[in-house]
Structures are given as C-alpha cells and as structure tokens.
Design a protein around this motif. Structure first.
Motif, short mmCIF file in Angstrom:
data_model
loop_
_atom_site.label_atom_id
_atom_site.label_comp_id
_atom_site.label_asym_id
_atom_site.label_seq_id
_atom_site.Cartn_x
_atom_site.Cartn_y
_atom_site.Cartn_z
N PHE A 31 12.63 -1.37 6.56
CA PHE A 31 13.47 -2.48 6.14
C PHE A 31 12.90 -3.19 4.92
CE2 PHE A 31 14.34 -2.60 10.92
CZ PHE A 31 15.38 -1.69 10.78
N LYS A 32 11.79 -2.68 4.40
CA LYS A 32 11.21 -3.23 3.19
C LYS A 32 11.24 -2.16 2.10
CE LYS A 32 8.29 -6.51 5.67
NZ LYS A 32 6.93 -7.05 5.89
N LYS A 33 11.23 -2.63 0.87
CA LYS A 33 11.44 -1.72 -0.26
C LYS A 33 10.23 -0.85 -0.56
CE LYS A 33 10.02 -5.24 -3.63
NZ LYS A 33 10.44 -6.03 -4.81
N TRP A 34 9.04 -1.24 -0.08
CA TRP A 34 7.82 -0.59 -0.57
C TRP A 34 7.73 0.87 -0.16
CZ3 TRP A 34 6.30 -3.47 -4.24
CH2 TRP A 34 6.44 -4.85 -4.16
N ILE A 35 8.13 1.20 1.05
CA ILE A 35 8.06 2.60 1.48
C ILE A 35 9.03 3.46 0.69
CG2 ILE A 35 9.73 2.36 3.37
CD1 ILE A 35 7.97 4.34 4.96
N TRP A 36 10.18 2.88 0.32
CA TRP A 36 11.16 3.64 -0.46
C TRP A 36 10.65 3.84 -1.89
CZ3 TRP A 36 14.59 5.73 2.57
CH2 TRP A 36 14.92 5.10 3.76
N LEU A 37 10.01 2.82 -2.44
CA LEU A 37 9.43 2.98 -3.78
C LEU A 37 8.30 4.00 -3.77
CD1 LEU A 37 9.33 -0.76 -4.95
CD2 LEU A 37 10.89 1.04 -5.73
N GLY A 38 7.49 3.98 -2.69
CA GLY A 38 6.44 4.99 -2.56
C GLY A 38 6.99 6.39 -2.51
N GLY A 39 8.10 6.56 -1.78
CA GLY A 39 8.74 7.88 -1.71
C GLY A 39 9.25 8.32 -3.06
N MET A 40 9.80 7.39 -3.83
CA MET A 40 10.30 7.72 -5.17
C MET A 40 9.15 8.14 -6.08
SD MET A 40 13.10 4.65 -5.56
CE MET A 40 13.46 5.03 -7.27
N ILE A 41 8.01 7.47 -5.95
CA ILE A 41 6.84 7.85 -6.75
C ILE A 41 6.40 9.27 -6.43
CG2 ILE A 41 4.37 7.38 -7.10
CD1 ILE A 41 5.03 4.40 -6.74
N ALA A 42 6.35 9.59 -5.13
CA ALA A 42 5.94 10.94 -4.72
C ALA A 42 6.88 12.00 -5.29
CB ALA A 42 5.90 11.03 -3.20
N ILE A 43 8.18 11.74 -5.22
CA ILE A 43 9.17 12.69 -5.72
C ILE A 43 9.04 12.84 -7.23
CG2 ILE A 43 11.64 13.11 -6.03
CD1 ILE A 43 12.06 11.75 -3.31
N ALA A 44 8.83 11.72 -7.92
CA ALA A 44 8.70 11.77 -9.38
C ALA A 44 7.49 12.61 -9.80
CB ALA A 44 8.58 10.36 -9.94
N LEU A 72 0.82 -1.21 0.00
CA LEU A 72 0.00 0.00 0.00
C LEU A 72 0.85 1.26 0.00
CD1 LEU A 72 -3.07 -0.67 2.34
CD2 LEU A 72 -3.10 -0.06 -0.08
N TRP A 73 2.13 1.13 0.36
CA TRP A 73 3.00 2.32 0.35
C TRP A 73 3.19 2.86 -1.06
CZ3 TRP A 73 3.98 5.33 4.21
CH2 TRP A 73 3.89 4.82 5.51
N LEU A 74 2.99 2.03 -2.07
CA LEU A 74 3.03 2.53 -3.44
C LEU A 74 1.89 3.51 -3.68
CD1 LEU A 74 3.84 -0.78 -5.37
CD2 LEU A 74 5.44 0.99 -4.59
N LEU A 75 0.69 3.14 -3.22
CA LEU A 75 -0.48 4.02 -3.37
C LEU A 75 -0.33 5.25 -2.48
CD1 LEU A 75 -3.24 4.57 -4.56
CD2 LEU A 75 -4.24 3.11 -2.79
N ILE A 76 0.22 5.05 -1.30
CA ILE A 76 0.45 6.19 -0.41
C ILE A 76 1.40 7.19 -1.07
CG2 ILE A 76 1.47 6.89 1.80
CD1 ILE A 76 0.50 4.11 2.88
N VAL A 110 1.70 7.72 -4.26
CA VAL A 110 0.93 8.42 -5.28
C VAL A 110 0.12 9.55 -4.65
CG1 VAL A 110 -0.96 8.22 -6.94
CG2 VAL A 110 0.80 6.44 -6.83
N VAL A 111 -0.55 9.26 -3.52
CA VAL A 111 -1.38 10.26 -2.87
C VAL A 111 -0.52 11.41 -2.33
CG1 VAL A 111 -3.04 10.68 -1.02
CG2 VAL A 111 -3.14 8.56 -2.31
N ILE A 112 0.64 11.08 -1.75
CA ILE A 112 1.53 12.14 -1.27
C ILE A 112 2.00 13.00 -2.44
CG2 ILE A 112 3.81 12.59 -0.27
CD1 ILE A 112 3.35 10.25 1.61
N GLY A 113 2.31 12.37 -3.56
CA GLY A 113 2.72 13.14 -4.75
C GLY A 113 1.62 14.07 -5.21
N ILE A 114 0.38 13.57 -5.23
CA ILE A 114 -0.76 14.43 -5.59
C ILE A 114 -0.90 15.56 -4.58
CG2 ILE A 114 -3.26 14.51 -5.86
CD1 ILE A 114 -3.10 11.62 -6.91
N GLY A 115 -0.69 15.22 -3.30
CA GLY A 115 -0.76 16.25 -2.26
C GLY A 115 0.27 17.35 -2.46
N LEU A 116 1.46 16.97 -2.89
CA LEU A 116 2.51 17.96 -3.17
C LEU A 116 2.16 18.80 -4.39
CD1 LEU A 116 5.64 15.74 -2.47
CD2 LEU A 116 4.97 17.77 -1.17
N LEU A 117 1.41 18.22 -5.32
CA LEU A 117 0.95 18.99 -6.47
C LEU A 117 -0.21 19.90 -6.12
CD1 LEU A 117 1.11 16.26 -9.28
CD2 LEU A 117 2.64 18.23 -8.98
N ASN A 118 -0.78 19.71 -4.93
CA ASN A 118 -1.84 20.59 -4.45
C ASN A 118 -1.30 21.70 -3.57
OD1 ASN A 118 -4.72 21.29 -3.66
ND2 ASN A 118 -3.92 20.68 -1.67
#
Length: 514
Positions: free
Chosen positions: A184-197, A146-150, A152-160
């Motif tokens: 210690f899992k990759k998902w939160i880091w991938l979610g962060g990368m999505i938000a930054i992108a 779910l951190w991938l979706l999170i 995305v939402v954080i990225g949209i929030g930054l665009l707001n």
C-alpha cells in the motif's frame, strides 16, 4: 565483540580460498566466462553480463592468473559469512548464534566450491542474502524507503543470474501472505521499477537474439531429465549434502524459527520464501545447487533456536562447534577445496569408495581414477589445446590461414580462445552456447579441424572427414578423455549459409562431463 567474531570467520573463509585457489587449473566455466569478458555485451546465451564484466575487470586489474580470476569469488564468500551472521544478530541472536550461523556458511561444501571458482553461482547466494538482510531491516525498523535499495540489488541479481526472478516472485508472494501492508506504499513499487530498468537491456538482448536462454534451458532439461520421483529425491538429498549433513539440524531449525516460533512470527516471510522457492524448483525438477542461495537465511534463524536450546550449557556449544569443525577439516575441506596434491586427492577419494580395498583398485588408483567432478573440470584444458595445435601445425603453411578450429563444447572452445595464442592457433569457432552468436569469423568451412563432434553428423556436412588424433589426457593425473579430433574438408554448404547446423547445447556424445 560479536562483529569481531564475524570478521574473524570471514577472514578464515577468505584465507581458505586465497591459499588454495591457485591449485590445479582453470575451471571450464571460467574459460567460457573469460571469453565472454573479451566480448562484453548486454547478454549471453544462458547468463546475463555481470560474470563477464567481473572476468574482464579481474584480468584488466591483475592479469590472467588463477588467483586474479578467483579474487572476487573469495571476497564474495567472505562477505556472505558476515551477512549471515549479521542477519542472525538482527533476528535476535546472541554471540553464539551469530558464530554458528557464520560458521555454517564457512564449512558448507557448496560454498567452499562456488567461492573457489568464478561462476554465476559465486555471487548468487551473496545477492540473495543481501536482499533478505535488507528486507529484514526494512520490516524490523519500519524503513520502507529501503525498498529502493532492495530494487537495485534485485536488478543486479538479475544481471548476474536469471534465477533472481524466482527470488523476486517468492518474496512478493511471501509478503502478500505475511506483510500485505507494504504493497500500500509506493516504495516497493518504485523498487520493482528500478529492478526492471536495470535488467531491461539484457532482456532486450535476449529478445533480439531469439530468446536463446529459453532454448538453452529447454535443451538442459531434456539432457538431464529424470523420472519425477528420482528428481525430487535427488534434489532433497543432494541439497542436504552440499550444505554439510551435520548442519541439517541448523537449517531445519531455521525453518521452524520462521514458520512456527513466536520470535520468528514477524519474519514469516522468510519461511514462506524458502517453501515457495524450494517448491518451485521441486516442481520444475531443478538441480540441487539451484536451492543453495536459500540456506544462509535458514542458518541465521536456525542458529538462534540452537543457541536458546544450549543456553547456559557451554559444553554443548563447544561440542557442536568441535564436531562441525573437525568434520570440515577432516572431510569437507580436502574434498571441496583444491588443497591437496592430485595424487593424494585421488587416494583420499578412493578411500571413501566402496571398492577401495580391492587389490587392483588400490594398486592402480592414481593411474586410472578420475578426480571428483569439481576438480576434474579444472584439468587438461591446456593439454587439449596443445594436442589440437600439433594437428594444426602439421598442415601446410598455405592451408593454415584458411583452416577453422571448431569445438563442440563451450569449455573446449573457451580453452582454444584462452590458450590458443600460446600454441600458434588462431581464435577458434564454436556453435556451443554464446560462441554460436560470435559466429564463424568469415571462415568458409572448406577445411576444419573439429575438436569432438559426431563423425556421422560431420559426414553430412563435409565431403571428407578423417579422424587424425584423439585427446585422451593420458599424461594428466585425475582425468581421462576420449575426444576425437577430425580433419574435415569440403564443406557442402558454406558456414555463411549453414552455421545454424553447428549450434550445440547439451547431450553431445563427446562433450566433457562435469
């Protein structure tokens, strides 16, 4: 059954706005965002592009009516009600807890105001609460993907709104303090990368334009700076009032739920999230509405505490609901929604003022009193443009095409941009906020009608400055102004070389106060 309660309250919230949001007029911020929507870009001076996209989409789909512009804000408010109730359910709340949490959002004065108009704050609470809800689901059901979706939402929030960065920072710190294993899992880091992108194009726009957001924020801080103790007291008191004073026990109970209760222990993150974010805004002397998005998650947790306290005592549940509803209908809704005729609103607001019973006040209230700030910002914009038009139309026809219409306030500039064509005016120019980057439109500056501005400063820029009119809004109930209109001739240095001298943010003596 529980879901029906939430959707019913969401419908109540939606209808409150649908039935009232066509009153009065456009908010000054809405005029600004509509101008941005006509000039879509990856960034603007003090806000990312989402609100401009919403303004553009609203007008493209259903036109320029107030209802159209305010359609998506009303939808956002209704969704926030549902999300808050769902969060209470996932935290373990029963029927009454879900109802109380959702009701707290419905009656909160802050949410009544921001879901009436289109502004960046309209979607902020919804996005923050959606993120909190998804984090809750991820932790409760052990679903790290779910951190991938999170992300995305954080990225949209930054665009707001860039304040989403405070959310992300506080979540990271809160997780480190309470749920360190997620790192210690990759998902939160991938979610962060999505938000930054997602936000990267806006960050690039900011860099390319000299980081105007930071410049504007510095100007805003200097303009509204208070002594540190006063700023802290103002934030504490005003944030309590804007969530409804009688709802304070609910969100305080929410803080207890997350930080101290046994049932809230798995979700300590949200308690720390509130403490860290609130502390940052206290330290930075942020405005009270900065902390508004924090409260729905507190309502969700606090409603559970209240539910357990009144468990089995139906009369207490009824009493709590009745007090909140009666206070909202009697006081909060009339003073936060554009539901009353302006004359009635002025009399009601005078009733709450200390000097209402003075004879001279009571006899002249409608003629002299100004509306509360959130309604005052909806009044007089078209009348201002009409008055500028009179000055413009009095010029010889041969001069009109070369005459620029300059505004020093972003809302005035937005009004010229929106209403100008109805009154035979060309697009105006302004150095206020993002209007500065839209430039002087190839006007030389040889002749300029200046709406507002400091006469002494204008004399430094032009050879001749004559005040030709004053916008007083004498015939507009609820607002009074004193904005001079100058005719400026003979610019000393053409706009092409001196445009930076017209940049304006805050503190202008003739900027309309919100």
């Amino acid at each position: 059954m529980n879901a029906n309660i939430l959707w019913f309250l969401a419908l109540v919230k939606l209808m409150l706005h649908f039935l009232t949001n066509s009153q009065y007029g456009y908010d000054g911020d809405e005029l600004y965002y509509m101008a941005a929507g006509d000039r879509l870009a990856w960034g603007y001076t003090e806000f990312p592009p989402l609100v401009a996209v919403v303004a553009h989409l609203s007008r493209s789909l259903t036109g320029d009516s107030l209802f159209s512009i305010r359609f998506f804000p009303a939808i956002a408010g209704a969704l926030l009600v549902v999300l808050t109730g769902l969060m209470a359910r996932e935290l373990g709340g029963g029927r009454f807890a879900q109802y109380l949490a959702a009701l707290s959002v419905v009656i909160a004065p802050y949410f009544l105001v921001i879901h009436t108009i289109l502004t960046v704050n309209t979607f902020e609470a919804l996005i923050w609460t959606l993120c909190a809800y998804l984090i809750l689901l991820s932790l409760k059901y052990h679903r790290p993907k779910l951190w991938l979706l999170i992300g995305v939402v954080i990225g949209i929030g930054l665009l707001n709104k860039f304040s989403m960065a405070f959310f992300a920072f506080s979540v990271v710190v809160g997780l480190w303090l309470t749920q360190r294993q997620v790192f210690f899992k990759k998902w939160i880091w991938l979610g962060g990368m999505i938000a930054i992108a997602l936000v990267m194009p806006t960050l690039i726009w900011q860099v390319q334009h000299g980081l105007p957001f930071l410049e504007q924020q510095q100007a805003a801080t200097l303009y509204s700076k208070k002594p540190f103790p006063d700023a802290i007291i103002a934030l504490l008191v005003q944030s309590t009032l804007m969530m409804h004073p009688l709802a304070a026990p609910i969100w305080l109970a929410g803080l207890f739920f997350y930080l101290k209760s046994k049932d809230g222990k798995p979700y300590r993150l949200f308690g720390w999230f509130f403490v860290i974010t609130y502390g940052l805004f206290l330290l930075l002397q942020g405005k009270s509405y900065y902390v508004g998005p924090l409260y729905p998650m507190l309502f969700a947790g606090g409603a559970i505490v209240i539910e357990r306290w009144v468990s089995g005592r139906r009369h207490f549940q009824t009493a709590i609901s009745s007090v909140l509803l009666v206070s909202a209908v009697a006081v909060m809704i009339p003073m936060t929604l554009p539901v009353l005729p302006m004359e009635t609103l002025l009399r009601l607001s005078s009733f709450y003022s200390q000097d209402y019973f003075l004879p001279q006040r009571a006899n002249t209230v409608v003629a002299t009193q100004e509306a509360p700030w959130q309604f005052r910002a909806m009044l007089g914009w078209e009348e201002t443009v009409a008055q500028v038009s009179k000055v413009y139309q009095q010029l010889p026809t041969s001069q009109q095409a070369q005459t620029a219409i300059l505004s020093w306030n972003y809302a005035d500039a937005g009004a010229i941009d929106f209403y100008g064509s109805r009154y035979g005016l060309p697009k105006g120019i302004s150095g206020a906020h993002t209007f500065y980057f839209w430039g002087h439109q190839n006007y030389s500056g040889e002749q300029v009608i200046s709406l507002g501005g400091d006469r002494g400063y204008l004399k430094q820029l032009f050879n001749r400055v004559e005040q030709v009119d004053t916008v007083t809004h004498a015939n507009v109930v609820g607002i009074k102004s004193n904005i001079p209109i100058y005719l400026c001739q003979g610019i000393k240095v053409p706009f092409s070389q001196s445009w930076t001298h017209f940049k304006a943010y805050f503190g202008h003596p003739y900027a309309r106060k919100r």
